[in-house]
Design a protein around this motif. Structure first.
Motif: not given
Length: 269
Positions: A2-4, A30-31, A37-40, A167-168
């Motif tokens: 997710m960071n990518e 979408l953003e 999703a990245a946070l979760v 990710m967070i």
């Protein structure tokens, strides 16, 4: 992972330094989905990564298999249902294998996450060295994956906590500042450390509960053996007492017989 995606998002929107007019911005909906999703996923990885390492192995196996299946389908010129079947079949096969064979799933999960961490951080710092950073990520991932086979808890906790923190941090800084910057690294480091502490504490409690259960079972076994030994000793004492009583009775009978013989001898005289 997710960071990518956050890095790609920054490239698409121009970031802090790039000209936004040259890039096509992602739709806001979408953003937001990507960031949420990245946070979760980041929170789950950060706090429970080692506990769900088998699930991570299944997911990484599914994605890896899908990619390999896609490549194979393209190489062999498949299309339509054959294309979908190749992609889905390869993905499911690897997912099942990594789900059944835990060590293999851990190995691949650590390799993928470690490579993702190194590559993600490297690309965020210097995107121009993409090839070198990717190779470095694979080398580091391979080394950690080999170590994870022997030291699963240590490596899995560290890798998943850092991955979740990254990710967070990426998602949160994008929410707050609209870009990847210093805030990303601050949040990443803090949450990675917090995630490691929480996961190691949970692992310690788990081991403590196992030790307690083992100790209770051991005490029960010792207690049972002690009771059996006591019962055996009581039985031996009872048998010994019965034997003594029988011996006393036999001696009494002998004495009585001797007295009878003496009386008979006296009468004869």
């Amino acid at each position: 992972m997710m960071n990518e995606a956050s890095l790609i998002m920054e490239s698409l929107t121009g970031g802090a330094d790039g000209p936004t007019s040259v890039f096509v911005a992602l739709p806001k909906e979408l953003e937001m989905i990507i960031l949420i999703a990245a946070l979760v996923i980041g929170v789950v990885f950060c706090l429970f990564g080692q506990k769900i390492i088998r699930v991570i192995g299944v997911v990484t196996g599914l994605l890896t298999g899908a990619v390999l299946g896609t490549v194979a389908a393209v190489v062999f010129g498949l299309s339509g249902g054959a294309f979908v079947g190749c992609v889905a079949g390869t993905g499911l096969l690897l997912a099942i294998l990594f789900g059944i064979f835990r060590k293999a799933g851990v190995f691949w999960s650590v390799l993928v996450l470690s490579a993702e961490i190194v590559s993600g951080i490297g690309l965020l710092i210097s995107p121009s060295y993409f090839l070198m950073i990717s190779i470095a990520g694979l080398v580091v991932g391979l080394l950690l994956a080999i170590l994870a086979v022997k030291q699963e808890e240590l490596v899995a906790v560290s890798v998943t906590a850092i991955s979740g923190g990254l990710m967070i941090g990426s998602a949160a800084s994008w929410f707050i500042q609209g870009r990847i910057g210093l805030l990303t690294w601050v949040i990443t480091v803090l949450l990675a450390v917090l995630g490691m502490v929480v996961q190691f504490m949970m692992h310690s409690r788990k081991m403590g509960r196992k030790e307690k259960i083992h100790s209770e079972k051991f005490r029960e076994a010792v207690s049972m053996e002690s009771e059996v030994e006591k019962a055996r000793m009581v039985l031996d004492d009872e048998l010994a007492g019965d034997a003594d009583e029988d011996a006393d009775e036999d001696m009494q009978d002998i004495d009585d017989d001797d007295d009878d013989i003496e009386i008979m001898n006296t009468e004869d005289l």
